[in-house]
Structure formats: structure tokens, C-alpha cells
Design an enzyme around this catalytic site. Sequence first.
Site, PDB file in Angstrom:
ATOM      1  N   LYS A 111      47.769   6.983 121.030  1.00 57.42           N
ATOM      2  CA  LYS A 111      47.444   8.242 121.717  1.00 57.42           C
ATOM      3  C   LYS A 111      48.638   9.191 121.694  1.00 57.42           C
ATOM      4  O   LYS A 111      48.474  10.402 121.500  1.00 57.42           O
ATOM      5  CB  LYS A 111      47.020   7.971 123.161  1.00 57.42           C
ATOM      6  CG  LYS A 111      45.684   7.243 123.293  1.00 57.42           C
ATOM      7  CD  LYS A 111      45.433   6.878 124.754  1.00 57.42           C
ATOM      8  CE  LYS A 111      44.186   6.026 124.936  1.00 57.42           C
ATOM      9  NZ  LYS A 111      44.104   5.510 126.309  1.00 57.42           N
ATOM     10  N   LYS A 191      34.065   3.045 115.452  1.00 60.50           N
ATOM     11  CA  LYS A 191      33.367   2.511 116.619  1.00 60.50           C
ATOM     12  C   LYS A 191      32.500   3.622 117.215  1.00 60.50           C
ATOM     13  O   LYS A 191      32.767   4.809 117.012  1.00 60.50           O
ATOM     14  CB  LYS A 191      34.366   1.963 117.636  1.00 60.50           C
ATOM     15  CG  LYS A 191      35.146   2.992 118.421  1.00 60.50           C
ATOM     16  CD  LYS A 191      35.879   2.286 119.577  1.00 60.50           C
ATOM     17  CE  LYS A 191      36.376   3.325 120.572  1.00 60.50           C
ATOM     18  NZ  LYS A 191      37.134   2.762 121.682  1.00 60.50           N
ATOM     19  N   LYS A 194      31.524   8.804 121.899  1.00 61.26           N
ATOM     20  CA  LYS A 194      30.959  10.128 122.141  1.00 61.26           C
ATOM     21  C   LYS A 194      31.764  11.204 121.428  1.00 61.26           C
ATOM     22  O   LYS A 194      31.214  12.138 120.848  1.00 61.26           O
ATOM     23  CB  LYS A 194      30.911  10.410 123.640  1.00 61.26           C
ATOM     24  CG  LYS A 194      30.285  11.764 123.903  1.00 61.26           C
ATOM     25  CD  LYS A 194      29.735  11.917 125.290  1.00 61.26           C
ATOM     26  CE  LYS A 194      28.976  13.225 125.390  1.00 61.26           C
ATOM     27  NZ  LYS A 194      29.493  14.069 126.456  1.00 61.26           N
TER      28      LYS A 194
END
Length: 329
Positions: A111, A191, A194
Site C-alpha cells: 500500500k 481477486k 469492488k
Amino acid sequence: MARVFSGIQPSGELHIGNYLGAVQNWVRLQHQHECLFCIVDLHAVTQPYDAATLRQRTLDMAIGLLAAGLDPERCIVFVQSHVPEHSELNWLLTTVTPLGELERQTQFKDKAQRLESVPAGLLNYPVLQAADVLLYRASLVPVGEDQLQHLELMREIARRWNTRYGAAFFPEPQALLTTAKRVLGLDGHAKMSKSLGNTIGLLDSPELIWEKLKPAATDPARVTRKDPGNPDICNIFTIHQGFSPPETQKQVATNCRTAAWGCLDCKRVLADNMIAALAPIRERAAQLQADPARVHATLRRGAAKARALARDTLAEVRRRMGLLEGATD
Ligand code: TRP
């Protein structure tokens, strides 16, 4: 009875990957253990996000979880920020957390790499996660494999705190891995997520489900209708395993291997089964959507129950750490 804790980010839409990979298991666990399920909004703010929609995404996630079968009479469903003790224990636990371990977390590195400026809260993410679980002295944590490193660090934090402030106060939480095979996105590669736009939502309409399934990736070696396929490497077959009865799964696998069915035939059967399985969930969700006050009230009751447990733990933590008593509220 072992206490179970798990958390989910307030992404808004619950998709079939969340459902088959996690939430369905939570619904089962609520019958076997004392369970807390938390919508982790304080985790969600560690990365760039849209403040204007977070409230609605949190509410929608709650609706999805309740519609999917979490029963507030059988488990505690609540929003993390409604129980401020999470933040307080987080702070106290940072004092026993090795900085090097935080810097070594692969999720943090991934991240952080994508950000120009890395907030300290992102580094701290796993400490807050440890606080979530340890606040209830929970010993079982249903999570996916991507969380195992966070769980290992959580145990380390519990051990270090115990060593310093009181042996075996915090249990060392164990991961409960689901046996369900992981569902990929409709692209068949990444994967299901959303943010990648490759999902089937738990509340999608029958029309939308079919529209999304039709072009979804299958066994890439199956180029023409006559090519035999391999269900073992087909994401659509994985989804069948979540929604179709065992006899249908067998039939699907055979007809795929012999090319008796084309991919569309297989998908039609899947769509029918998925639409039937999800119909009661959609119906419950519609009722909840029509009555947001009821959802708010359920979350408020959940937070009150969680908070009563959290306060007991925190009182003992404060005492053992030598903080002067006298806190009000
Ligand atoms: N980090 C978890 C995830 O992204 C969510 C989470 C937050 C969690 N706190 C937790 C999971 C505590 C289990 C226990 O999936």
C-alpha cells in the site's frame, strides 16, 4: 466458549467473493461460538478514501451482513468507531509493538508503495487490528490467507504485553482459515474486489447477474465450443461450488470435460442457482433498505454490547499498566 472476532472493511457492496470466502462462514460460526463482527471504518481511513460516501458504505455493508444472515440475536454486529475503546487500546498496544515488524508487513509495503506520502496510520494498521481482537480477548479470528502476517504480529503483540504486564491476560489469537476455494474476479485473474470492478454483488438483480456472467472468464484453453474444458482451473466452476448442489457440480464437471456443454450452458445453470440462492438475501436487504432507522438501531445495540465487554478489558489493561484510576464515562 471460545470467542470469535472478525472485521470487514466498509466497501459498501458485499460481493459473492466476500460471501463465499468469509461471510457465509461467519453465519455458521454464530451458531457455534460467541461472535463479534465489526465493520472497520477506522481501518478504512488509513488509505485515501471518499469521506462523503463512507457513511453510506458503512450502512450498506451492515445491510449486506444482516441480509446475508448475521443475526443480531446470535452475534454482535457493530461499527468499529462506535466503540472508542478500540482506539484507546490501539494506543496502548503501540507501546509494545516493534517498529521493525510493522515495516516488514507486506500489506503495508504494497500500500505504501502506491502512495506519495505515507501516513503513520497506515503503518499502524496492524496494531489497530490487534486492538480489535484483543479488546474482546477473542481467541479465534476467521480471516483469509492474506491476513496471516497480521495475525502473527497480533500474537507477538499479545505475548509482549503479557510478558510485561501480566502473564496470559490476552489469549494469543488463532486464525480460522476457511476451506472454501477463493473466488476470483470475473476477469479470472485478479481477486474479486469492488475497486477492480470485477464483482458480482450479493444484491445484484437477476438480469445484472446474467449480464455479468455471460462474458466472464472460463478455462482459457477452451477456445471453441468443441474444446473440452478443465473445471479445476475454471473460476466459473469455483462459483458453482459455492451455489450449486453437489449433483449439479458433478454434472457440470463431466459436461465440461467432454465438451457436451459449452461455457454458456454451464453459466446458465449457474445463473439459475445463484439467482435462487441470493433471492432471500436480496429480499431481506430490500426490507432493511426501506427502514434505515432499524439498521441504525441494530448497530447501536451491537455497539452497546461490544462496549460493555471492551470496557471490562480496558479497565484491567489500564490497571495493569499503572494508569491512575478516575477516568469518567
Ligand atoms: N484487515 C482485515 C481485512 O482487510 C480487516 C480487519 C480489521 C480484521 N480488523 C480485524 C480482520 C480484526 C480480523 C480481525 O480483511
